[in-house]
Design an enzyme around this catalytic site. Structure first.
Site, short mmCIF file in Angstrom:
data_model
loop_
_atom_site.label_atom_id
_atom_site.label_comp_id
_atom_site.label_asym_id
_atom_site.label_seq_id
_atom_site.Cartn_x
_atom_site.Cartn_y
_atom_site.Cartn_z
N THR A 15 -2.55 -8.62 11.53
CA THR A 15 -3.98 -8.92 11.67
C THR A 15 -4.26 -10.42 11.53
O THR A 15 -5.12 -10.97 12.22
CB THR A 15 -4.79 -8.15 10.61
OG1 THR A 15 -4.62 -6.76 10.83
CG2 THR A 15 -6.27 -8.50 10.68
N THR A 87 -0.62 -6.06 7.16
CA THR A 87 -0.73 -5.50 5.81
C THR A 87 -0.24 -4.06 5.68
O THR A 87 0.17 -3.64 4.60
CB THR A 87 -2.19 -5.57 5.32
OG1 THR A 87 -3.02 -4.80 6.20
CG2 THR A 87 -2.68 -6.99 5.25
N ASP A 88 -0.27 -3.28 6.77
CA ASP A 88 -0.01 -1.85 6.64
C ASP A 88 1.37 -1.53 6.08
O ASP A 88 1.52 -0.59 5.29
CB ASP A 88 -0.21 -1.14 7.98
CG ASP A 88 -1.69 -0.97 8.33
OD1 ASP A 88 -2.53 -1.17 7.44
OD2 ASP A 88 -1.99 -0.63 9.49
N LYS A 158 0.00 -1.37 -1.11
CA LYS A 158 -1.31 -1.49 -0.47
C LYS A 158 -2.19 -0.34 -0.95
O LYS A 158 -1.85 0.83 -0.76
CB LYS A 158 -1.20 -1.47 1.05
CG LYS A 158 -2.55 -1.76 1.72
CD LYS A 158 -2.47 -1.86 3.24
CE LYS A 158 -3.85 -2.19 3.81
NZ LYS A 158 -3.88 -2.24 5.28
N TYR A 278 10.08 17.49 -19.76
CA TYR A 278 9.90 18.92 -19.57
C TYR A 278 11.20 19.60 -19.16
O TYR A 278 12.14 18.97 -18.66
CB TYR A 278 8.82 19.17 -18.50
CG TYR A 278 7.45 18.71 -18.90
CD1 TYR A 278 6.71 19.41 -19.84
CD2 TYR A 278 6.88 17.57 -18.35
CE1 TYR A 278 5.45 18.99 -20.22
CE2 TYR A 278 5.62 17.13 -18.72
CZ TYR A 278 4.91 17.86 -19.66
OH TYR A 278 3.65 17.43 -20.04
#
Length: 331
Positions: A15, A87-88, A158, A278
């Protein structure tokens, strides 16, 4: 007068370097960044290398390898390197490159933006300035700079699709912040080099990230093993909880017996998985499942891909996940 630090900018698209096209935003070469770079040249001596021009959703392990090689082979004569990236998938790339470049001997800083640089209200100028300041800091390591914060590349996630605070440092303090004092670094967070810088870019793509859901068909583990997957990262519930009724654990046991490395992390963004709390977790450990502890899913995934790519066997991979290589896990 202080001599300007020499910074190399590697561009990959995203971007930050996009312009409106016929079908939406399209990534372009570094020419669209020239106005901001001219301002930055007031403070730094900048060289630019266009490595690729891709939306980050199209950046795959092959591109991670290309970026790591360009960083390693072009670093001589520079004080730091900035990588502009969409950014993704930037958290995946920054994490993968962290493992591909052990003991890197200069700062490598990934950054991007939520709005293109050509937009008057873009967050890109601030992010670039933070990234260049970190690249000039003299602190080696792989980092991600966004919204006036600097974090380890292997701790970044992100967390927002459109907000300017798009990335958080998960389970680790920020390596640095911009304030009225400038770029203030946290020395305890910065990576500690243990040897000479190396390039180890080999990764395996045969790793699957699986989010556990209630009632998941355990046959999925048999299917993944049959498809040739060598590693599985499971985002389990809470501290690492699994549904133990019926056959839910048998598929995992068969996968491990077939040589598949299974790493268990948590779906919770913060805190750590701890399989010893657990009964079900202890059963998994007895089967040979590996604890992801407080690693992000991105870091667990890329570390496992890298470990398998290096040719490590199951036991060696398990031992590797007990080690903190670059700040990706709390020892």
């Amino acid at each position: 007068m202080n001599e300007k630090k020499k910074i190399l900018l590697l561009t990959t698209g995203g971007t930050i370097a996009s312009v409106p096209g016929g079908e939406g935003l399209e990534p372009m070469r570094s020419g669209v960044m020239e106005r901001e770079l001219e301002l930055l040249r007031t403070y730094y001596e900048i060289s630019v290398l266009d490595v690729m021009c891709l939306d980050s959703s199209n950046i795959r392990p092959e591109e991670w390898q290309q970026i790591a090689r360009e960083i390693f082979h072009n670093r001589a004569g520079f004080d730091g390197i900035v990588v502009s990236h969409g950014t993704d998938t930037m958290a995946y790339t920054a994490s993968a490159v962290t493992f591909m470049l052990p003991d890197i001997d200069l700062p490598v800083v990934f950054t991007g933006s939520q709005l293109p640089l050509r937009d008057m209200l873009s967050d890109g100028p601030d992010n670039l300035r933070t990234a260049f300041a970190m690249a000039a800091s003299g602190c080696p390591g792989v980092f991600l700079a966004f919204d006036r914060k600097v974090m380890l590349g292997c701790r970044a996630v992100k967390v927002r699709a459109s907000g300017f605070s798009a990335f958080e440092s998960v389970n680790a303090r920020y390596a640095g912040r911009v304030s009225n004092l400038g770029l203030v670094l946290d020395e305890e967070v910065l990576p500690k080099r243990k040897g000479e810088a190396r390039l180890k870019p080999d990764v395996s793509k045969n790793v699957f990230l699986l989010k556990l859901t209630p009632g998941l068909n355990p046959a999925v583990f048999d299917m993944l093993a049959a498809m040739g997957y060598r590693g599985i990262v499971v985002e389990a519930f809470g501290l690492g909880g699994f549904n133990v009724l019926g056959k839910s654990l048998r598929g995992i046991q068969r996968a491990v017996e077939d040589g598949v490395s299974v790493v268990v992390t948590t779906q919770c963004l913060y805190d750590s998985s701890d399989l010893r709390v657990y009964q079900v977790g202890n059963r998994l450990l007895d089967m040979g499942v590996i604890q992801g502890r407080d690693m992000t899913s991105e870091a667990a995934m890329t570390k496992l891909m890298w470990a398998i790519g290096q040719g490590y066997e199951q036991e060696e991979i398990a031992a590797l996940f007990e080690q903190n290589l670059a700040g990706e896990v709390t020892a």
